[in-house]
Design an enzyme around this catalytic site. Structure first.
Site, PDB file in Angstrom:
ATOM      1  N   THR A 106       0.873  -1.179   0.000  1.00  0.00           N
ATOM      2  CA  THR A 106       0.000   0.000   0.000  1.00  0.00           C
ATOM      3  C   THR A 106       0.907   1.225   0.000  1.00  0.00           C
ATOM      4  OG1 THR A 106      -1.661  -1.178   1.273  1.00  0.00           O
ATOM      5  CG2 THR A 106      -1.831   1.223   1.217  1.00  0.00           C
ATOM      6  N   LYS A 156      -7.930   1.876  -3.233  1.00  0.00           N
ATOM      7  CA  LYS A 156      -7.678   1.432  -1.851  1.00  0.00           C
ATOM      8  C   LYS A 156      -7.753   2.622  -0.872  1.00  0.00           C
ATOM      9  CE  LYS A 156      -5.162  -0.700   1.577  1.00  0.00           C
ATOM     10  NZ  LYS A 156      -5.228  -1.940   2.239  1.00  0.00           N
ATOM     11  N   LYS A 190      -1.573   5.104   8.622  1.00  0.00           N
ATOM     12  CA  LYS A 190      -0.745   5.126   7.405  1.00  0.00           C
ATOM     13  C   LYS A 190      -1.611   5.390   6.166  1.00  0.00           C
ATOM     14  CE  LYS A 190       1.626   2.237   4.110  1.00  0.00           C
ATOM     15  NZ  LYS A 190       2.160   0.959   3.668  1.00  0.00           N
TER      16      LYS A 190
HETATM   17  P1  NAD Z   1       5.962  -5.847   7.115  1.00  0.00           P
HETATM   18  O1  NAD Z   1       6.753  -4.681   7.600  1.00  0.00           O
HETATM   19  O2  NAD Z   1       5.647  -6.967   8.040  1.00  0.00           O
HETATM   20  O3  NAD Z   1       6.707  -6.493   5.824  1.00  0.00           O
HETATM   21  C1  NAD Z   1       7.392  -5.768   4.859  1.00  0.00           C
HETATM   22  C2  NAD Z   1       8.693  -6.508   4.574  1.00  0.00           C
HETATM   23  O4  NAD Z   1       9.371  -5.880   3.474  1.00  0.00           O
HETATM   24  C3  NAD Z   1       9.662  -6.491   5.764  1.00  0.00           C
HETATM   25  O5  NAD Z   1       9.960  -7.811   6.172  1.00  0.00           O
HETATM   26  C4  NAD Z   1      10.892  -5.773   5.211  1.00  0.00           C
HETATM   27  O6  NAD Z   1      12.112  -6.254   5.735  1.00  0.00           O
HETATM   28  C5  NAD Z   1      10.767  -6.060   3.719  1.00  0.00           C
HETATM   29  N1  NAD Z   1      11.533  -5.176   2.851  1.00  0.00           N
HETATM   30  C6  NAD Z   1      11.633  -3.826   2.869  1.00  0.00           C
HETATM   31  N2  NAD Z   1      12.423  -3.393   1.876  1.00  0.00           N
HETATM   32  C7  NAD Z   1      12.832  -4.504   1.198  1.00  0.00           C
HETATM   33  C8  NAD Z   1      13.669  -4.719   0.049  1.00  0.00           C
HETATM   34  N3  NAD Z   1      14.240  -3.699  -0.613  1.00  0.00           N
HETATM   35  N4  NAD Z   1      13.858  -5.997  -0.378  1.00  0.00           N
HETATM   36  C9  NAD Z   1      13.291  -7.035   0.274  1.00  0.00           C
HETATM   37  N5  NAD Z   1      12.501  -6.891   1.367  1.00  0.00           N
HETATM   38  C10 NAD Z   1      12.271  -5.643   1.814  1.00  0.00           C
HETATM   39  O7  NAD Z   1       4.633  -5.233   6.514  1.00  0.00           O
HETATM   40  P2  NAD Z   1       3.252  -6.019   6.183  1.00  0.00           P
HETATM   41  O8  NAD Z   1       2.337  -5.937   7.350  1.00  0.00           O
HETATM   42  O9  NAD Z   1       3.595  -7.341   5.583  1.00  0.00           O
HETATM   43  O10 NAD Z   1       2.637  -5.053   5.068  1.00  0.00           O
HETATM   44  C11 NAD Z   1       3.187  -4.997   3.751  1.00  0.00           C
HETATM   45  C12 NAD Z   1       2.372  -4.019   2.949  1.00  0.00           C
HETATM   46  O11 NAD Z   1       1.003  -4.449   2.909  1.00  0.00           O
HETATM   47  C13 NAD Z   1       2.356  -2.589   3.524  1.00  0.00           C
HETATM   48  O12 NAD Z   1       2.448  -1.685   2.462  1.00  0.00           O
HETATM   49  C14 NAD Z   1       1.017  -2.513   4.256  1.00  0.00           C
HETATM   50  O13 NAD Z   1       0.518  -1.195   4.320  1.00  0.00           O
HETATM   51  C15 NAD Z   1       0.156  -3.408   3.375  1.00  0.00           C
HETATM   52  N6  NAD Z   1      -0.988  -4.026   4.074  1.00  0.00           N
HETATM   53  C16 NAD Z   1      -0.797  -4.622   5.291  1.00  0.00           C
HETATM   54  C17 NAD Z   1      -1.894  -5.197   5.932  1.00  0.00           C
HETATM   55  C18 NAD Z   1      -1.724  -5.884   7.280  1.00  0.00           C
HETATM   56  O14 NAD Z   1      -2.743  -6.249   7.893  1.00  0.00           O
HETATM   57  N7  NAD Z   1      -0.496  -6.102   7.759  1.00  0.00           N
HETATM   58  C19 NAD Z   1      -3.175  -5.167   5.341  1.00  0.00           C
HETATM   59  C20 NAD Z   1      -3.322  -4.589   4.075  1.00  0.00           C
HETATM   60  C21 NAD Z   1      -2.206  -4.005   3.453  1.00  0.00           C
END
Ligand code: NAD
Length: 305
Positions: free
Chosen positions: A103, A178, A253
């Protein structure tokens, strides 16, 4: 899609966090040739333990991939990973599909698509709703911004991780849809919480007010599914001390992203920016890790006395 086709599609899955790890697992289960990577070693180890084959670097994962799927915390992470002579776009074979499911800002999503296209690749944004539970169950909703010609491939691929796929328009449209939805959700939850606190002050039981609103013109998801008071909707987070669900930090966010888009597009909105401020304050404290419906506790506390 047949398993034969799945196994010939190689997917570099970058970002194996709360959402990415179970999503990648579902792709593996569907027969795709997945190679994962995360910059955080513990995330990489957890993914390997869950049966996701992983590379030791992002560039190693991207080499030979047909699709580069990213699930990052923000647009800054995405653009940094894409750019430069050592970036993902330069490393991938031409005509690779760069599919971002994070997102992020609408403007950054459009910029990412332009970078990918001008490097000779294809691009799509497909942010999700449904949270970690939906990611694990393979029941996410994907809001897709992509060219029509890429939709067959995207529908097949995203169908392994989700149950509802909506093609919203061209690049950036998935992110746009979204944040419009989540801005409305933030506003409606604040409204629902204020209505229930007002009802308490006026001597109404939660059940009586729920019985009216849920069948009257105030009806909305924030009341009928994620009701901010315990009782009327047994599955709502209010019944388990606001354990998320959808955490306050994520709502803050998404409202921040909506605020950027409101400013960029010159919309004379009042409630969106107000909701952003309310949830930013909520997420600055313990609300960050609580369900966003816990905003009712703040309203109740401020209404005491
Ligand atoms: P998270 O922080 O758990 O996971 C993100 C991962 O990306 C981390 O493990 C981080 O180390 C990795 N990362 C960052 N830069 C990187 C790179 N250059 N190469 C490889 N890995 C890299 O976050 P999440 O909860 O999994 O959410 C991910 C996305 O989904 C976000 O944008 C969030 O807004 C969206 N989202 C999350 C939820 C939820 O319930 N958690 C729901 C809908 C949308």
């Amino acid at each position: 899609m047949s398993e034969t086709t799945n196994t010939t599609t190689r997917i570099a899955f970058l970002g194996l966090g709360h959402m990415g790890e179970p999503m990648a697992e579902n792709l593996v289960k569907a027969g795709y040739d997945v190679i994962g990577f995360d910059v955080v070693p513990t995330a990489l180890e957890a993914a390997r333990a869950a049966g996701i084959p992983c590379a030791d670097s992002a560039l190693e994962a991207v080499a030979g991939a047909d699709v580069v799927l990213t699930m990052f915390p923000s647009g800054r992470h995405l653009l940094e990973a894409y750019r430069g002579s050592t970036g993902l776009l330069a490393a991938a074979a031409s005509d690779t599909m760069f599919l971002d499911c994070s997102t992020i800002d609408v403007a950054q999503a459009r910029e990412a698509a332009e970078l990918a296209l001008s490097a000779g690749h294809r691009s799509a944004d497909a942010p999700v709703s449904g949270g970690v539970v939906g990611a694990e169950a393979g029941t996410l909703t994907f809001m897709i911004g992509a060219e029509e010609k890429d939709m067959d491939q995207l529908n097949e691929l995203l169908g392994a991780m989700g149950k509802r796929l909506v093609h919203c328009g061209s690049h950036g449209s998935g992110q746009a849809a979204k944040i419009c939805n989540n801005m409305l959700l933030g506003i409606s939850m604040i409204g629902a919480a204020e209505a229930f606190v007002l009802g308490e002050k006026l001597g109404l039981t939660h059940q009586a007010l729920y019985d009216v609103i849920s069948t009257a013109s105030g009806q909305c998801w924030s009341v009928t599914t994620n009701c901010p008071v315990p009782g009327p909707v047994p599955a709502s987070p209010a019944n388990r001390d606001y354990v998320p669900g959808f955490a306050g930090a994520l709502m803050a966010k998404d409202l921040g992203l909506a605020l950027n888009a409101l400013r960029d597009s010159g919309v004379a909105a009042e409630l969106g920016p107000l909701a952003e401020r309310i949830y930013r304050d909520f997420a600055a404290g313990e609300g960050a890790g609580r369900d966003f419906s816990g905003i009712i506790t703040e309203i109740r506390n401020r209404s005491a006395g």
